[in-house]
Design a protein around this motif. Sequence first.
Motif, PDB file in Angstrom:
ATOM      1  N   PHE C 104       0.809  -1.202   0.000  1.00  0.00           N
ATOM      2  CA  PHE C 104       0.000   0.000   0.000  1.00  0.00           C
ATOM      3  C   PHE C 104       0.857   1.272   0.000  1.00  0.00           C
ATOM      4  CE2 PHE C 104      -2.666  -3.313   1.539  1.00  0.00           C
ATOM      5  CZ  PHE C 104      -3.924  -3.005   1.074  1.00  0.00           C
ATOM      6  N   GLN C 105       0.208   2.348  -0.388  1.00  0.00           N
ATOM      7  CA  GLN C 105       0.918   3.619  -0.477  1.00  0.00           C
ATOM      8  C   GLN C 105       1.272   4.183   0.891  1.00  0.00           C
ATOM      9  OE1 GLN C 105      -1.208   6.715  -2.507  1.00  0.00           O
ATOM     10  NE2 GLN C 105       0.307   8.264  -2.007  1.00  0.00           N
ATOM     11  N   ASP C 106       0.281   4.170   1.781  1.00  0.00           N
ATOM     12  CA  ASP C 106       0.461   4.909   3.027  1.00  0.00           C
ATOM     13  C   ASP C 106       0.788   3.953   4.169  1.00  0.00           C
ATOM     14  OD1 ASP C 106       0.411   6.481   5.219  1.00  0.00           O
ATOM     15  OD2 ASP C 106      -1.478   7.468   4.745  1.00  0.00           O
ATOM     16  N   THR C 109      -1.593   4.088   7.295  1.00  0.00           N
ATOM     17  CA  THR C 109      -2.956   3.574   7.382  1.00  0.00           C
ATOM     18  C   THR C 109      -3.044   2.089   7.036  1.00  0.00           C
ATOM     19  OG1 THR C 109      -3.358   4.258   5.106  1.00  0.00           O
ATOM     20  CG2 THR C 109      -4.017   5.791   6.835  1.00  0.00           C
ATOM     21  N   SER C 110      -1.955   1.506   6.565  1.00  0.00           N
ATOM     22  CA  SER C 110      -2.086   0.129   6.103  1.00  0.00           C
ATOM     23  C   SER C 110      -1.699  -0.898   7.166  1.00  0.00           C
ATOM     24  CB  SER C 110      -1.269  -0.086   4.830  1.00  0.00           C
ATOM     25  OG  SER C 110       0.065   0.280   5.027  1.00  0.00           O
ATOM     26  N   LEU C 111      -1.348  -0.433   8.358  1.00  0.00           N
ATOM     27  CA  LEU C 111      -1.085  -1.372   9.455  1.00  0.00           C
ATOM     28  C   LEU C 111      -2.133  -1.169  10.542  1.00  0.00           C
ATOM     29  CD1 LEU C 111       2.790  -1.002   9.868  1.00  0.00           C
ATOM     30  CD2 LEU C 111       1.534  -2.641   8.479  1.00  0.00           C
ATOM     31  N   ASP C 112      -2.647  -2.290  11.079  1.00  0.00           N
ATOM     32  CA  ASP C 112      -3.620  -2.194  12.164  1.00  0.00           C
ATOM     33  C   ASP C 112      -2.934  -1.608  13.396  1.00  0.00           C
ATOM     34  OD1 ASP C 112      -5.370  -2.620  14.281  1.00  0.00           O
ATOM     35  OD2 ASP C 112      -6.223  -4.402  13.350  1.00  0.00           O
ATOM     36  N   PRO C 113      -3.399  -0.434  13.868  1.00  0.00           N
ATOM     37  CA  PRO C 113      -2.707   0.218  14.982  1.00  0.00           C
ATOM     38  C   PRO C 113      -2.718  -0.593  16.269  1.00  0.00           C
ATOM     39  CG  PRO C 113      -4.790   1.323  14.482  1.00  0.00           C
ATOM     40  CD  PRO C 113      -4.527   0.348  13.376  1.00  0.00           C
ATOM     41  N   ARG C 114      -3.601  -1.577  16.360  1.00  0.00           N
ATOM     42  CA  ARG C 114      -3.685  -2.359  17.598  1.00  0.00           C
ATOM     43  C   ARG C 114      -2.975  -3.696  17.497  1.00  0.00           C
ATOM     44  NH1 ARG C 114      -7.344  -0.264  21.161  1.00  0.00           N
ATOM     45  NH2 ARG C 114      -8.358   1.555  20.270  1.00  0.00           N
ATOM     46  N   MET C 115      -2.246  -3.912  16.425  1.00  0.00           N
ATOM     47  CA  MET C 115      -1.529  -5.170  16.306  1.00  0.00           C
ATOM     48  C   MET C 115      -0.024  -4.914  16.288  1.00  0.00           C
ATOM     49  SD  MET C 115      -3.887  -7.368  13.744  1.00  0.00           S
ATOM     50  CE  MET C 115      -2.806  -8.732  13.433  1.00  0.00           C
ATOM     51  N   HIS C 160       2.719   2.726  15.891  1.00  0.00           N
ATOM     52  CA  HIS C 160       2.987   4.119  16.234  1.00  0.00           C
ATOM     53  C   HIS C 160       4.393   4.318  16.794  1.00  0.00           C
ATOM     54  CE1 HIS C 160       1.601   2.928  20.329  1.00  0.00           C
ATOM     55  NE2 HIS C 160       2.548   3.750  20.682  1.00  0.00           N
ATOM     56  N   ARG C 169       8.357  -1.259   5.674  1.00  0.00           N
ATOM     57  CA  ARG C 169       9.043  -2.548   5.695  1.00  0.00           C
ATOM     58  C   ARG C 169       8.135  -3.637   6.284  1.00  0.00           C
ATOM     59  NH1 ARG C 169      14.808  -1.859   5.230  1.00  0.00           N
ATOM     60  NH2 ARG C 169      15.253   0.363   5.122  1.00  0.00           N
ATOM     61  N   ARG C 174       4.730  -8.478   5.517  1.00  0.00           N
ATOM     62  CA  ARG C 174       3.421  -9.140   5.554  1.00  0.00           C
ATOM     63  C   ARG C 174       3.078  -9.722   4.185  1.00  0.00           C
ATOM     64  NH1 ARG C 174      -1.294  -5.286   7.154  1.00  0.00           N
ATOM     65  NH2 ARG C 174      -0.445  -4.154   5.396  1.00  0.00           N
TER      66      ARG C 174
END
Lengths: 303, 333, 338
Positions: C104-106, C109-115, C160, C169, C174
């Motif tokens: 993904f570009q961003d 936003t492409s990683l689950d913030p809670r994982m 974060h 990366r 993934r």
Amino acid sequence: MASSTLASASAEAPPAARPGLLAKLRRRPAFAISSAIALVVCAMAAVPQAFAGWFGGGDPRKCDLVNSGLPPAPGHPFGFDIQGCDLYSNVVYGARSSVLIALLVTAGMIVVAVVLGSLAGYFRGWVDAVISRVMDVFFGFPALVGMIVLLQAASTHNEWTVSAVLILFGWPVLARVMRGSVLETATGEYVAAARGVGAGTARILLRHVLPNALGPVAVLTGLNVGGVIASESALTFLGVGLQTPAISWGVQLNTAQQYFVTSPHLLIFPSIFLTVTVLSFVLLGDSLRDAFDPRLRQEVARP
Amino acid sequence: MTRLESLPGYDAAAPLLAVSELRVRFGATTVVDGVGYEVDGGQTLAVLGESGSGKSVTARAIMGLVRPPRGAVTAGSARLRGVDLLTLAEEERRRLRGTTIAMVFQDALSALNPVLSVGYQIAELFRAHQGLSRKEAARRAVEVLDLVRIPSAARRARDYPHQFSGGMRQRVGIGLAIALNPQVIIADEPTTALDVTVQAQIIRLLGELQREHGTALVLITHDMGVVADIADRVAVMYAGRVVEQGAAAEVYARPAHPYTEALLGAIPRPELRGRRLAVIPGAPPDPGRPEPGCRFRPRCGYAGDACGQQPPAREIGPGRLTACHEWERVTTP
Amino acid sequence: MTTAVERETVLDVRDLVKHFPVRQGALRRTVGLLKAVDGVSLELRRGETLGIVGESGCGKSTLAKLLTAHERPTSGRVTVLGRSLHDLRGGELRRARRHVQLIFQDPYTSLDPRMTVAATVREPYDVNPDLAPRGDRDRLVRELLEAVGLNPDHGGRYPHELSGGQRQRVGIARALALRPEVLVCDEPVSALDVSVQAQIVNLLEELRERFSLAYVFIAHDLSVVRHLADRVAVMYLGKVVETGSEAEVYESAAHPYTRALLSAAPVPDPAARGTRQEIVLDGEPPSPVDPPSGCSFHPRCFMAEDGCARSAPVLEPVAGAGHLVSCHLARHPGGDGP
């Protein structure tokens, strides 16, 4: 060569970790005070015996009509109610139904709202259409009138029936927030990414969408607890909620209104407890919202 | 408008815009740490830096847009022909904004009020600063839109910001900035959000306007291609400091700071196909935890013992500055 | 390295079309069609990198979603290793789409913030249990983190706590977990700073060699695409207007749009200023809801003739067999038109 790039990349320093949510909360006086009060109220609800006996009395059912409506006296700091019972221990025991109803209603509303809101927000289409129209019906309907009518028709008036009615008229607000939150979360790129690696609907909903969409609902629920306690008292005060011999602040206020001129303490003490409790739950919800608010978080995170 | 002459410190011989030793703090974090640059009429100075280098904050501080409680300018000056903008009364500064110094934002939409027509918003400038009548101001607004090459300007003046495409919005933003014919324009990443072909239009427009009016242009960007295209001089910023300054052609041909050298090496070029790009190891420092000495030291291949001391800005040629102890090793091939 | 002729086709795209209905009003009536991708054919061989360039709204991101089965095409076919994605359902489809993964570009936003990082990279194994036995997964995750240049001991960190480059990366790790043949990279470096961008570009090159991956590399930055791509396709309003080898497209561009795009890209060399011929196009790309008649580029084209508004050109070979251009005037520059 390859190895040099890799080594250098691992050395890339991560940005400073943000202070934890709890650490930030603890620094807010509003949070400290309101959570302390809320804790005390919950403790009163759980073990009223421990609090009621502080001044000598302790049994809210031990009454003597001789003392009917008497003002505060030694051993009876709040005086006596119309039945001649110790008002202090009655007020302490009154916390139980308020907190119980608050818990039942909150739990019920969350379950209904999370389930229906998630279904509407995630699947959209006709599921969303049906759920949203039902919510609209509830929004368009005067809730107080509805609650009074339903409760008057009910044959029993205990914590369960009152809670059921409050849930029935309260869930749409939460469900709508949940729906919006899920709508937004479900279009997120990390949800697309999970789908891309083969995750199924159930996993996406439970692992990715729900945990990330719950924030706003959790905050609103916190703000709502105070309101639920106030609503229960209002319904009881109006005579359609809990009824004597149940012990509750609403029941006490309902009785007190007729004797306000002669025995003002009957109204004052339950009112103070009710107000302080509602206020502390509202403040608690408020500071939780502040702590969860992503905009405020950013303010802390960057210079 | 000739207000500038009447202000304290005015010196016709001083450079049009001279920033010196500027420090800006957000909370406890110093994000701009002693920045200085100069630009004169008819010149374009590019301020080049990556995100977090403080390039935009410097510009906002010059414009008086950094205010408590968010942040504060703690030291330094920003002089327009000798008049220090930072010590002026807010009222005086407000009058200079637009008439003498103006800003073009990255996102023109955020600088426009969504519920007022574009023509009205430009006309408002003329009415507020020059006391023109409503009709006269509206006529001038159309002229401005014409000047920034917006087709059928008279009709489009009645449109609202959301009705303009990205490139047209940026033209409107430039129009707002140049309407009152300022002597200095600060453009903060004016083309970053635009497509390549539209970016070329906007860069060309800025260049033309600058030549026609002899304006000083401060162009803030992270795009080394844009800098090479338009800038006379370039100031390279890293972690809140200017690390190198000089004529654009000089800096690109013979960088005198390891950071500039590394940046230039990191751009993909046709002749580098099939080879690895030069990388700058690590990441920029955390401004909240400043370390003593040169800020670039942890990522620098030239770092030596001297680098534990903060390097002063050294003049190594006419108008050519570098803040590096080891600059001689950097420039010798 | 083997020659292109011997290499197997891993991704084959034929006449791919994606139209989005444009709805309006309370009844959500369809008032038009947004032709995001309008007849695109591509072919990708093992180990090859196909660059796709174009401006915003040209349909390159929609194309990325179609290739990775994040969107269903309106018509046309995506064939992965000889199996058409549209004939497959359920588990079969899931297994087939493993071979084509999207970067993904961003990275924000492409990683689950809670994982955590480790949980994110492990997820592909958890949802595809046949990939690796449970006991091996943690080791595989560590290997992947190492392969993308992250410290495997930092698997417990949350997004974060990472910089933009580190997050990208993680996204790459993934995608690699599923051992794909093709990575579709949708502007993977445009959200990153120049110095970090170079790190990721180098990483993608290393991984390509190590895992013999094929890339579809989508970007608006022409120089990054040129650095990585073997072949390039230029898109305009949902169509490929020119395609060919890197040298063919960059050195001898035949379509006027490609020529304008190349000339508009700033060159990071002040000495070259004024020496290159610049073609500055007027206006901006028109809306894909109501594209112009004939050749959709004709209103902005500096070469356009009367005929260009009437008939749409098709992709045809120019000089070399692999160099295709969709322009009436390209074969006879300055010639007499169609």
